[in-house]
Design a protein around this motif. Structure first.
Motif, PDB file in Angstrom:
ATOM      1  N   LEU A   1      -2.353   0.654  -4.471  1.00 50.71           N
ATOM      2  CA  LEU A   1      -2.099  -0.675  -3.932  1.00 50.71           C
ATOM      3  C   LEU A   1      -1.465  -1.477  -5.061  1.00 50.71           C
ATOM      4  O   LEU A   1      -1.971  -1.456  -6.194  1.00 50.71           O
ATOM      5  CB  LEU A   1      -3.392  -1.360  -3.503  1.00 50.71           C
ATOM      6  CG  LEU A   1      -4.147  -0.739  -2.338  1.00 50.71           C
ATOM      7  CD1 LEU A   1      -5.186   0.221  -2.852  1.00 50.71           C
ATOM      8  CD2 LEU A   1      -4.785  -1.817  -1.511  1.00 50.71           C
TER       9      LEU A   1
ATOM     10  N   VAL B   1       0.861  -1.181   0.000  1.00 56.03           N
ATOM     11  CA  VAL B   1       0.000   0.000   0.000  1.00 56.03           C
ATOM     12  C   VAL B   1       0.896   1.229   0.000  1.00 56.03           C
ATOM     13  O   VAL B   1       1.823   1.326   0.807  1.00 56.03           O
ATOM     14  CB  VAL B   1      -0.939   0.003   1.231  1.00 56.03           C
ATOM     15  CG1 VAL B   1      -1.756   1.283   1.282  1.00 56.03           C
ATOM     16  CG2 VAL B   1      -1.840  -1.214   1.205  1.00 56.03           C
TER      17      VAL B   1
ATOM     18  N   MET C   1      -4.283   6.064   1.595  1.00 54.30           N
ATOM     19  CA  MET C   1      -3.677   5.297   0.511  1.00 54.30           C
ATOM     20  C   MET C   1      -4.062   5.885  -0.843  1.00 54.30           C
ATOM     21  O   MET C   1      -5.179   6.342  -1.037  1.00 54.30           O
ATOM     22  CB  MET C   1      -4.051   3.826   0.597  1.00 54.30           C
ATOM     23  CG  MET C   1      -5.477   3.488   0.434  1.00 54.30           C
ATOM     24  SD  MET C   1      -5.686   1.692   0.611  1.00 54.30           S
ATOM     25  CE  MET C   1      -7.405   1.556   0.185  1.00 54.30           C
TER      26      MET C   1
END
Length: 122
Positions: free
Chosen positions: A38, A28, A35
């Motif tokens: 990913l 991440v 975030m």
């Protein structure tokens, strides 16, 4: 692009850092506490990157590229997952990373932006 290039490009963003909140996969990438990407492998062992996107742009990218799908285990309206299989130009992938980072950084608190040295808008 390969996994290492994806990670290096994402980490070149101001305040970007790696995190593993879900275990060893996925990687991440965060700015502040949020975030913006990913990175994992798809079922075929190819790298795949999930990125935040404006809903209209997300839809258009899915129409344009077969390798772009609704975000895997994410809000399908705001996230796309891109399989890195050579069919999406590297420049477009970098642009998607830029957009995801910008969307997420924009939503950080004023304190987080100041701490990271990000520009504040009046």
């Amino acid at each position: 692009m390969n996994r290492e290039e994806l990670v290096a490009y994402a980490l070149s963003k101001k305040g970007a850092r790696e995190d593993y909140p879900f275990g060893p996969e996925p990687l991440v990438l965060k700015v502040g506490t949020k975030m913006f990407a990913l990175i994992a492998e798809d079922a075929g062992g190819r790298p795949a990157i999930s990125l935040k996107c404006e809903p209209e742009t997300a839809y258009l990218l899915r129409q344009q590229y077969e390798a772009v799908k609704p975000g895997y285990h994410l809000n399908k309206q705001h996230w796309n997952t891109v399989t890195i299989d050579g069919t999406v130009p590297d420049g477009d992938i970098r642009g998607m990373i830029d957009e995801s980072y910008a969307l997420v950084a924009r939503k950080l608190t004023r304190a987080e932006k100041e701490q990271l040295g990000l520009e504040l808008r009046a």
